[in-house]
Enzyme design. Structure first.
Site, short mmCIF file in Angstrom:
data_model
loop_
_atom_site.label_atom_id
_atom_site.label_comp_id
_atom_site.label_asym_id
_atom_site.label_seq_id
_atom_site.Cartn_x
_atom_site.Cartn_y
_atom_site.Cartn_z
N ASP A 38 0.81 -1.23 0.00
CA ASP A 38 0.00 0.00 0.00
C ASP A 38 0.84 1.27 0.00
OD1 ASP A 38 -2.19 -1.62 0.15
OD2 ASP A 38 -2.44 -1.41 2.32
P1 NAP Z 1 0.95 -4.02 3.11
O1 NAP Z 1 0.30 -3.02 2.21
O2 NAP Z 1 0.12 -4.63 4.17
O3 NAP Z 1 1.58 -5.15 2.15
C1 NAP Z 1 2.40 -6.14 2.67
C2 NAP Z 1 2.77 -7.08 1.53
O4 NAP Z 1 3.76 -7.94 2.04
C3 NAP Z 1 1.63 -7.91 1.02
O5 NAP Z 1 1.19 -7.45 -0.23
C4 NAP Z 1 2.19 -9.35 0.96
O6 NAP Z 1 2.07 -9.85 -0.38
C5 NAP Z 1 3.65 -9.17 1.33
N1 NAP Z 1 4.14 -10.21 2.25
C6 NAP Z 1 3.50 -10.77 3.29
N2 NAP Z 1 4.27 -11.69 3.89
C7 NAP Z 1 5.42 -11.72 3.19
C8 NAP Z 1 6.63 -12.48 3.31
N3 NAP Z 1 6.80 -13.41 4.27
N4 NAP Z 1 7.62 -12.25 2.43
C9 NAP Z 1 7.46 -11.33 1.44
N5 NAP Z 1 6.36 -10.59 1.28
C10 NAP Z 1 5.34 -10.78 2.15
O7 NAP Z 1 2.23 -3.39 3.84
P2 NAP Z 1 2.80 -1.91 3.83
O8 NAP Z 1 3.14 -1.47 2.45
O9 NAP Z 1 3.88 -1.92 4.87
O10 NAP Z 1 1.58 -1.02 4.28
C11 NAP Z 1 1.10 -1.00 5.61
C12 NAP Z 1 -0.42 -1.00 5.61
O11 NAP Z 1 -0.87 -1.10 6.97
C13 NAP Z 1 -1.00 0.26 5.03
O12 NAP Z 1 -2.21 -0.01 4.37
C14 NAP Z 1 -1.26 1.09 6.26
O13 NAP Z 1 -2.27 2.08 6.09
C15 NAP Z 1 -1.73 0.01 7.23
N6 NAP Z 1 -1.60 0.56 8.56
C16 NAP Z 1 -0.37 0.69 9.14
C17 NAP Z 1 -0.27 1.34 10.35
C18 NAP Z 1 1.04 1.59 11.01
O14 NAP Z 1 1.06 2.24 12.03
N7 NAP Z 1 2.16 1.12 10.46
C19 NAP Z 1 -1.40 1.82 10.98
C20 NAP Z 1 -2.63 1.64 10.36
C21 NAP Z 1 -2.71 1.02 9.16
P3 NAP Z 1 2.09 -11.44 -0.64
O15 NAP Z 1 0.94 -11.98 0.14
O16 NAP Z 1 1.94 -11.58 -2.11
O17 NAP Z 1 3.40 -11.93 -0.14
#
Ligand code: NAP
Length: 469
Positions: A395
């Site tokens: 994301d």
């Molecule tokens: P993400 O959008 O959740 O994407 C994580 C990706 O990692 C997935 O597409 C997945 O694809 C891949 N993945 C999962 N396990 C894996 C593994 N073992 N090895 C390799 N790839 C793996 O992560 P992000 O880009 O860090 O974004 C964070 C999200 O969390 C945002 O939507 C954000 O708004 C939300 N959020 C975060 C917080 C915060 O405080 N950090 C707070 C609220 C919301 P595959 O399944 O194809 O592997």
């Protein structure tokens, strides 16, 4: 008599010293370089406050001194063992629900202090009762709301409960709680029954407020409850005339409020939107809309590409945390640096599942802080990067957030990885990110997918870079 007076002064002074230690600890926690020592400073403050509280109890004229001390020691032992075991066992990816649980306990403790005061306290001044009631209200909401947040993140509650008239119901519960609180303070009737009902409705409000909120918004909600818990503790500090509680509660309340604002801003949401717009679930419905196919790359080719680059920007995400790939990533970065490649780490404020998630992991692996940049610092640099290496992030690098008005994450600031000359994405397959939508970055011409678990894929890259000579 004099002895008792000096001892009381010593108690108050020690509480101030404990509060000072909390503030120093919090300040040091603001940088990954000093965070661990910050936790220790705050821990020393907590030990001091606890010892002094035992002294305080011993000095009081309560005939049940022994019983009280035994209860405190028993509670510390039980809480300490539980916290130690759960702290040792919890996976980094489960940290948000752990924090939710701890927040809830803080709110519950503040509410329990209020309950003791309201059921049988000796102090009857209106100001005292108002402060105890307000603290009890906030603490109860934070307690039950945090437990629901925990249950959702832990997967114990899988659906967000929504129905027509829900906001009206929540408003009615809020109004009922306020009226009951008024009755409690004014002593206008009801006695213990009014106090009990007041707490029941406040607890219900926390549950009703949190049940409809979707998973994607949970970290923001947890941070909000953290702020509320701090506030409740601060209020109850006034009730107990305890400087350490007042200062620590205020500091936690302020820190939680700032964190809530920061997270809401990083997701381009307002707090009202998080609490009342039910974003977290609806986003999944708008998935799709990305056309084109993903193109795979072998680790050997990706390794050569990076070994002969001038500048590589690494973007870690949630998948890196799941795979615990931080040590391998730093090994890869060091290899590249030794080859003369300029390496930077780009951290999005909400990458992972909690604020600071990626900074903590990279600091744990020993990545120097100078190599880590946040969104504002690094975004202009992607244009001059030969490779943007995305590891388990989705994301936070989705260009739809910038360009596609119909995307549920439109307006969320993102890392401009799509501006790099080449993009390599490590992920296991076609899985979506937290918001449940497709990612336009993955089908761009300059993007290649290196499929696999982040730790295994980075290990392959290390071999490939080594082999590139
Ligand atoms: P993400 O959008 O959740 O994407 C994580 C990706 O990692 C997935 O597409 C997945 O694809 C891949 N993945 C999962 N396990 C894996 C593994 N073992 N090895 C390799 N790839 C793996 O992560 P992000 O880009 O860090 O974004 C964070 C999200 O969390 C945002 O939507 C954000 O708004 C939300 N959020 C975060 C917080 C915060 O405080 N950090 C707070 C609220 C919301 P595959 O399944 O194809 O592997």
């Amino acid at each position: 008599m004099d002895y008792a007076h000096s001892a009381q002064e010593l108690v108050q002074l020690s509480y101030l010293a404990a509060a000072f230690l909390f503030i120093v600890g919090l300040k040091r926690m603001s940088s990954p370089l000093t965070a661990v020592s910050g936790i220790r400073w705050a821990g020393v403050g907590m030990v001091l406050a606890t010892i002094v509280t035992l002294l305080y109890v011993g000095l009081g004229d309560n005939p049940n001194v022994r019983l009280n001390v035994a209860l405190i020691v028993g509670a510390i032992a039980a809480g300490g063992v539980l916290a130690w075991v759960s702290g040792k066992r919890v996976a980094m990816t489960d940290m948000p629900q752990m924090i939710a649980l701890y927040n809830g306990m803080g709110g519950g403790a503040a509410a329990a202090i209020a309950a003791v005061e309201l059921y049988g306290g000796t102090e009857t001044s209106t100001t005292h009762l108002v402060i105890a009631t307000v603290g009890g209200f906030i603490g109860s909401v934070s307690f039950s709301g945090s437990l629901i947040a925990f249950a959702k993140l832990q997967g114990l509650i899988t659906k967000s409960v929504r129905f027509g008239g829900q906001k009206f119901l929540n408003l009615s519960v809020l109004l009922a709680t306020v009226v009951l609180g008024f009755l409690v303070v004014s002593g206008a009737g009801g006695g213990s029954a009014a106090v009990s009902l007041f707490f029941v409705f406040a607890l219900l409000l926390g549950i009703a407020m949190t049940l409809p909120i979707g998973g994607a918004d949970m970290p923001v909600v947890i941070s909000l409850y953290n702020a509320l818990t701090g506030l409740a503790v601060g209020f109850e500090g006034f009730v107990l005339d305890n400087a350490a509680m007042i200062i620590a509660g205020t500091v936690v309340g302020a820190a939680g409020t700032l964190l809530t604002q920061l997270m809401a801003k990083a997701m381009n949401r307002s707090l009202g939107n998080v609490l009342f717009a039910n974003f977290g679930e609806s986003s999944g419905a708008a998935a799709g809309g990305v056309t084109g196919s993903q193109k795979a790359i072998e680790a050997s080719d990706a390794g050569v590409m990076m070994a002969y680059s001038q500048k590589v920007i690494i973007v870690p995400g949630y998948g890196l945390a799941v795979a615990q790939a931080q040590h391998k990533v730093w090994e890869l970065a060091q290899l590249l640096i030794d080859k003369g490649v300029m390496v930077r780490f780009a951290i999005h404020p909400v990458a992972g599942r909690m604020p600071g998630h990626m900074n903590v992991l990279l600091a744990e692996a020993g990545v120097p802080y100078e190599l880590i940049s946040d969104l504002d610092e690094i975004n202009a640099e992607f244009e001059t990067a030969d490779v943007a290496l995305i590891i388990g992030a989705n994301d936070v690098v989705n260009p739809d957030a910038r360009a596609n008005k119909s995307s549920p994450i439109f307006g969320m600031p993102i890392l401009n990885a799509d501006k790099a000359k080449n993009v390599i994405v490590i992920k296991r397959g076609q899985g979506q990110g937290f918001s449940g939508i497709d990612n336009a970055l993955f089908v761009l011409d300059q993007t290649r997918m290196l499929y696999g678990d982040a730790q295994a894929a980075v290990s392959q890259l290390i071999q490939a870079v080594k082999a590139a000579g």
